[in-house]
Each structure stands twice: as structure tokens, then as C-alpha cells.
Design a protein around this motif. Structure first.
Motif, short mmCIF file in Angstrom:
data_model
loop_
_atom_site.label_atom_id
_atom_site.label_comp_id
_atom_site.label_asym_id
_atom_site.label_seq_id
_atom_site.Cartn_x
_atom_site.Cartn_y
_atom_site.Cartn_z
N UNK A 170 29.73 12.66 -23.14
CA UNK A 170 29.64 11.93 -24.39
C UNK A 170 28.57 10.84 -24.27
N UNK A 171 27.73 10.68 -25.29
CA UNK A 171 26.72 9.62 -25.24
C UNK A 171 27.36 8.23 -25.18
N UNK A 172 26.72 7.34 -24.44
CA UNK A 172 27.26 5.98 -24.31
C UNK A 172 27.35 5.27 -25.65
N UNK A 173 26.46 5.58 -26.58
CA UNK A 173 26.50 4.95 -27.89
C UNK A 173 27.84 5.22 -28.59
N UNK A 174 28.37 6.44 -28.46
CA UNK A 174 29.66 6.76 -29.07
C UNK A 174 30.79 5.96 -28.43
N UNK A 180 33.92 -0.98 -29.95
CA UNK A 180 33.59 -2.13 -30.80
C UNK A 180 32.43 -2.96 -30.29
N UNK A 181 31.74 -2.45 -29.28
CA UNK A 181 30.56 -3.16 -28.75
C UNK A 181 29.40 -3.02 -29.74
N UNK A 182 29.26 -1.84 -30.32
CA UNK A 182 28.28 -1.60 -31.38
C UNK A 182 29.03 -1.45 -32.68
N UNK A 183 28.41 -1.85 -33.79
CA UNK A 183 29.10 -1.67 -35.08
C UNK A 183 29.25 -0.20 -35.42
N UNK A 184 30.32 0.11 -36.15
CA UNK A 184 30.56 1.49 -36.61
C UNK A 184 29.49 1.85 -37.62
N UNK A 185 29.13 3.14 -37.63
CA UNK A 185 28.12 3.61 -38.60
C UNK A 185 28.77 3.81 -39.94
#
Length: 185
Positions: A170-174, A180-185
Motif C-alpha cells: 500500500x502506498x504510504x500516502x494512503x 490523519x497525517x494528510x488531509x482526506x481527499x
């Protein structure tokens, strides 16, 4: 049979290398990551990456549990030589692998070796000469394909990722979005 999101994650009764049972759906978000064996270069490279991201994942409340299709002795030796900040589980009897629908593919293993050669070499460097020789650089390992599952606090699978080759995770971005480190798309 492969699993789908948003189904309830299968419960498993396996202990990590510290002797603690793995509990799913106990209020924590989890990444369950399935690997081939302790001598797999792709596995060691990905585990190195997870270790590098562990602090940010942990601070975001994400638990990481990794599974090896290896003997208890091999996994305990792996953890002794390369301690990890997350939980590591031996599953030589294929209990969790069957419950989570992990598949095998000789073609997928070889595809990974030929299409991800840089990752394979980096994994062999991480393993060192002894580990590389023991696993013959990953060519003599089983045909298990990697898989990753993001599980929410209630025990429901939020994301399923079945690797198509030996180095496909799985990509780290997912993972970062789920944590919750990156905002949800």
C-alpha cells in the motif's frame, strides 16, 4: 478469498514476539501488513520504511502489526537482530494469512525481482551477507504476496491492498491519509 472494505476484519488469536495477543477493533486504528519471510529483501526494505515512519504513525494513533510466514524462531531472531518499534508476529501455520485471503504467486515473486531490482538490492543490503545467503537473496523464499489492511477503531477494514508482486505494498500516502497525517481527499 480476498477481503473487501468496509467489512469487519477477521479476528485472530496470534501472539506477537512479546507474547501479547493481537486484538483488532479495540479502539485503535491499525495497519496490518503481511510479509513473506524474515529473509525476504523486499520485506526487509518495506519494514525499514515502516520503521522510518513509525514515530509519525504512532503519534497519530496508528498501531502497526506485521506478520511473517516464518517460524517463531526465525521471527524472534529477526527481532533480536533488528529490533522494531511495532509488533511482529510469526504465523508459520498460515492462520492469519488464510483469514485475510493472502495469496501466493511464483510469477508475482519473480515480477518483483525483475521490476523492482533497486528495492531488492537495498533489501539485500539491509539483510547483510548472512541474511542474504540464508534466503538466497529472496529467490528461495515462499511465494506469498504482500498485503496490507487499514483497520478502523471499531475493527472494520477501511482499506484493502493485495500486492501484485513481491515488493508491492500500500502506498504510504494512503496510510498517512488514514492516520490523519494528510488531509482526506
Amino acid at each position: 478469498m480476498q477481503l473487501l472494505a468496509p467489512n469487519l476484519a477477521p479476528k485472530i488469536e496470534l501472539a506477537d514476539t512479546n507474547g501479547s495477543l493481537v486484538h483488532i477493533g479495540t479502539g485503535n486504528r491499525m495497519l496490518l501488513s503481511f510479509f513473506r519471510d524474515t529473509h525476504c529483501p523486499f520485506c526487509n526494505f518495506r519494514i525499514f520504511q515502516l520503521t522510518q515512519h513509525y514515530k509519525e504513525f504512532s503519534e497519530a494513533g496508528l498501531d502497526i502489526v506485521i506478520f511473517f510466514y516464518s517460524s517463531q524462531e526465525d521471527v524472534e531472531n529477526f527481532v533480536r537482530i533488528r529490533p522494531r518499534p511495532f509488533r511482529v508476529v510469526a504465523d508459520p501455520d498460515n492462520i492469519a494469512y488464510q483469514a485475510y485471503g493472502i495469496h501466493k504467486s511464483f510469477t508475482g515473486k519473480m515480477t518483483g525481482v525483475f521490476t523492482r531490482l533497486g528495492m531488492w538490492i537495498q533489501g539485500m543490503i539491509i539483510l547483510g551477507l548472512g541474511g542474504t545467503l540464508r534466503g538466497l537473496g529472496g529467490l528461495n523464499t515462499n511465494n506469498i504476496m504482500p498485503a496490507d489492511f487499514l483497520i478502523d477503531e471499531r475493527g472494520f477494514i477501511s482499506e484493502v491492498y493485495y500486492g501484485t508482486d513481491a515488493g508491492d505494498h500500500i502506498p504510504f500516502e494512503k496510510i498517512e491519509r488514514f492516520a490523519g497525517i494528510l488531509p482526506k481527499k
